[in-house]
Scaffold this motif. Structure first.
Motif, PDB file in Angstrom:
ATOM      1  N   ASN A 188      22.604 -32.965  -2.367  1.00  0.00           N
ATOM      2  CA  ASN A 188      21.706 -33.157  -3.502  1.00  0.00           C
ATOM      3  C   ASN A 188      21.689 -31.973  -4.465  1.00  0.00           C
ATOM      4  O   ASN A 188      20.772 -31.840  -5.275  1.00  0.00           O
ATOM      5  N   VAL A 483      17.357 -40.522  -5.563  1.00  0.00           N
ATOM      6  CA  VAL A 483      17.758 -39.127  -5.427  1.00  0.00           C
ATOM      7  C   VAL A 483      18.993 -38.828  -6.257  1.00  0.00           C
ATOM      8  O   VAL A 483      19.101 -37.795  -6.915  1.00  0.00           O
ATOM      9  N   GLU A 484      19.960 -39.793  -6.276  1.00  0.00           N
ATOM     10  CA  GLU A 484      21.179 -39.562  -7.020  1.00  0.00           C
ATOM     11  C   GLU A 484      20.888 -39.399  -8.503  1.00  0.00           C
ATOM     12  O   GLU A 484      21.466 -38.560  -9.194  1.00  0.00           O
ATOM     13  N   ALA A 487      19.275 -35.954  -9.207  1.00  0.00           N
ATOM     14  CA  ALA A 487      20.279 -34.899  -9.267  1.00  0.00           C
ATOM     15  C   ALA A 487      21.054 -34.988 -10.573  1.00  0.00           C
ATOM     16  O   ALA A 487      21.375 -33.981 -11.204  1.00  0.00           O
TER      17      ALA A 487
END
Length: 543
Positions: A188, A483-484, A487
Motif C-alpha cells: 500500500n 485501498v487501491e 494509494a
C-alpha cells in the motif's frame, strides 16, 4: 634461552606421565611445526607450549583461510579479548578491513600504541615475538548516536519482520502476523522508515477506519496486532527509537582502507546498550545480513575483503526462533563467497548452534572451567570437536594459563592443522581503553560524520496516514474508498519515497495533524506505550 615470564605465563613444569597434559614427543612437535608452516601471508598467533614455550614452533593461520570463519571461546578473564585484538591488528596491517563490537570499551585500545613493561617484554621474548608498540587506524561507531561514534541506523523496512520479531520477543503466531503487516505496508505504498511509521500502521489497522483492511490480511487478529503494538511501544519507550531511521548505514563503508593501505578497524561502541542484549546482538546480525545482501560474489580470494567479529555471540541465539537460526546459518554459510570472514566470540562452543559451529574452520579455545555438572558436560563436548592429538583435552582445557589457548585452524590446503597448546602473542596496541577525549577527536575528524551524523525524517507511512486522516476529517470518507484507490490518490506506490540510503526529503509539520493529535492525547499515549514493547526481535528481510 627462555626469558623468565610474568606469573600468567610461567613455563609449565613437565607434567607427570598419564595426566594427558603432555609433553608431546619429538615426532608430535615436528608434526605441529609442519602443520602450521605457511608459504603465503599468515597471521602469527603464538608459540607452541610443550612444558615450556618453544619459540621455534610458531602457530599461525593463513590469511587466505580467514573467510572460512572461526571461533574464539573461553571463560571470563582467560584472554579472549587480547586474542581478538592481535587478530584485529594483524588483519589491519595486512590491508584487511575489520568490523568488531566493543562491548566494554577495552577494544578501543587498538587505536593507541601499547606501553612496554619488563613483564611484557619478557613474555614476548619467550615466545619469539619482537614486540613493538603500534596503533591501528580506527573508525568509531555508535548505535543511533548513543555513545561515542558515528551513528549507525537502519530503516524498519530493511530490518524486516523476522529480526523485529526476535527483538520484541514475539511468538511464532505474532511473528507471522508482523510479516503480514510488513507486506501490507509494502503493498500500500507505506514506507517504514522509523518506529513511528510501524506504530502508525499498526494503530491504523486496529482503528475503526482500518478494520476491513486488517480483516483482509488473513490470520491477523485485532488482539495479536494489539500485542505487537504494545511490545513496540514499550520498545520505543526504552529509547530504542534512535536506532531506526535515516540516513541508513552503507555496509560498503566498512570496507575502507587507510591512506597507507592498512585496513580500517570499524569499532561499534556498545557500553550504552550493554543492558539491551537482544538489541545489539540482533543489530549486529542485521549488519552481517546487510553485507551479505549488498556485496557481490567474489569466490575465494587471497585475503578477505572484511573480517567480522561477533562478540557475545550467545546473546544472538538465546531465545531465537528456528527460522531466525536458519537465517543465521544460511548467511554464515554463504557469506564466505562474498569475501567476508566471521569470527564468533563467546564463553563456550555450546553457546553456538551446531549448524553454525560446523561452519567455523578456525578454533581458538581459551581455558574452560568445570565447576558444575553442566560445565563438565560442555567441557567434554568442546573437547570432542578437536582433531585427535597427543593431549587429553578434557584435562588440558582446564589447565591453560591466562593468554594460552588450544588452537586448530585450516592450513593453506584446507585441511585441519594439528591441535596445538599455544601461548598467545601480545597485542601491539594498548591493552587499556583509549582515552574518551581521543575517541571524541577521532569521531569529530571522521569523513563519515557529515554523511551519518544528522538524522533525516523523510515522508513515510506516518505522514501518509496522517494525510489520509486529515482528508477524512475534511469530509472525505476514506473508509468508503478502496485501498487501491486511496494509494492511487497519493500517487502510485512507486512514486512514494521509500526507505533508502538516498532518501533526504523532510516533511514540514507546521500544524499538528489529526493523527498527531490522537497520538499526543492521554488516551493515545497510553495506547502507544502499550504498543512498542515488542518490535525488536525481527531478523532479516532481504532488500
Amino acid at each position: 634461552m627462555v626469558t623468565p615470564q610474568d606469573d600468567s605465563a610461567t613455563p609449565h613444569a613437565t607434567p607427570p606421565a598419564g595426566t594427558g597434559l603432555g609433553p608431546l614427543n619429538p615426532a608430535q612437535v615436528a608434526a605441529v611445526q609442519a602443520g602450521y608452516r605457511s608459504e603465503g601471508v599468515a597471521l602469527e598467533l603464538g608459540a607452541l607450549v610443550n612444558g615450556e614455550a618453544l619459540p621455534e614452533v610458531q602457530i599461525r593461520i593463513p590469511i587466505s583461510q580467514l573467510n572460512r570463519h572461526g571461533l574464539i571461546a573461553g571463560a571470563t578473564g582467560t584472554g579472549k579479548t587480547k586474542s581478538l585484538q592481535i587478530l584485529l591488528e594483524q588483519l589491519s596491517a595486512n590491508g584487511v578491513p575489520v568490523f568488531a563490537a566493543d562491548m566494554k570499551g577495552d577494544l578501543s585500545g587498538v587505536a593507541s600504541p601499547g606501553t612496554a613493561s619488563e613483564k611484557l617484554l619478557a613474555r614476548t621474548a619467550g615466545i619469539g615475538q619482537n614486540w613493538q608498540p603500534a596503533a591501528s587506524p580506527v573508525e568509531f561507531y555508535s548505535l543511533g548516536g548513543r555513545g561515542q561514534g558515528v551513528p549507525i541506523r537502519a530503516t524498519v523496512t530493511s530490518f524486516g519482520p523476522l529480526m523485529f520479531a526476535k527483538i520484541l520477543g514475539l511468538n511464532n503466531t505474532q511473528e507471522s502476523s508482523l510479516s503480514l503487516v510488513f507486506q501490507y505496508a509494502d503493498a500500500n505504498g507505506l514506507p517504514l522508515v522509523d518506529l513511528k511509521d510501524l506504530r502508525a500502521v499498526l494503530m491504523h489497522l486496529t482503528s475503526p477506519a482500518g478494520k476491513e483492511e486488517l480483516a483482509s490480511l488473513g490470520g491477523v487478529s485485532k488482539q495479536t496486532a494489539g500485542v505487537i503494538l504494545r511490545e513496540l511501544s514499550n520498545f520505543a519507550a526504552s529509547g530504542a527509537d534512535v536506532f531506526f531511521g535515516e540516513p541508513e548505514i552503507d555496509a560498503n563503508d566498512f570496507l575502507r582502507l587507510a591512506s597507507d593501505g592498512r585496513g580500517i578497524v570499524s569499532l561499534l561502541q556498545l557500553p550504552g546498550v550493554a543492558n539491551e542484549p537482544r538489541l545489539f546482538s540482533t543489530f549486529l546480525m542485521w549488519l552481517l545480513a546487510d553485507l551479505f545482501n549488498s556485496l557481490p560474489e567474489v569466490g575465494d580470494l587471497e585475503k578477505p575483503k572484511l573480517v567480522f567479529f561477533f562478540d557475545e555471540a550467545h546473546l544472538l541465539f538465546n531465545g531465537a526462533s528456528k527460522e531466525f537460526v536458519n537465517q543465521v546459518v544460511q548467511t554464515v554459510r554463504l557469506i564466505r563467497s562474498k569475501g567476508v570472514g566471521v569470527f564468533f566470540i563467546t564463553q563456550s562452543p555450546k553457546d553456538i548452534p551446531n549448524d553454525v559451529l560446523a561452519q567455523l574452520g578456525s578454533r581458538i579455545q581459551h581455558q574452560l572451567r568445570a565447576h558444575t555438572p553442566d560445565d563438565a558436560k560442555a567441557l567434554k563436548a568442546a573437547s570432542a570437536t578437536y582433531p585427535q592429538s597427543g593431549y587429553k583435552l578434557e584435562n588440558v582445557l582446564t589447565q591453560l594459563g591466562t593468554g594460552e589457548a588450544i588452537i586448530t585452524v585450516l592450513s593453506e590446503s584446507g585441511a585441519p592443522t594439528p591441535t596445538a597448546w599455544t601461548r598467545m602473542r601480545a597485542p601491539q596496541g594498548s591493552m587499556d581503553p583509549t582515552a574518551p577525549e581521543t575517541i571524541a577527536a577521532a569521531v569529530a575528524a571522521s569523513p563519515l560524520l557529515a554523511k551519518y551524523g544528522t538524522p533525516v525524517d523523510p515522508e513515510s507511512a506516518y505522514e501518509i496516514l496522517a494525510n489520509r486522516m486529515n482528508q477524512s476529517a475534511n469530509g472525505t470518507n476514506s473508509a468508503e474508498v478502496p485501498v487501491e484507490d486511496q494509494a492511487r490518490s497519493y500517487g502510485p506506490p512507486e512514486s512514494l519515497p521509500r526507505p533508502s540510503r538516498t532518501t533526504t526529503r523532510t516533511t514540514a509539520r507546521s500544524q499538528k495533524s489529526t493523527l498527531e493529535q490522537v497520538l499526543g492525547s492521554r488516551t493515545g499515549q497510553t495506547v502507544v506505550r502499550e504498543v512498542v514493547r515488542g518490535v525488536f526481535n525481527a531478523l532479516l528481510k532481504r532488500r
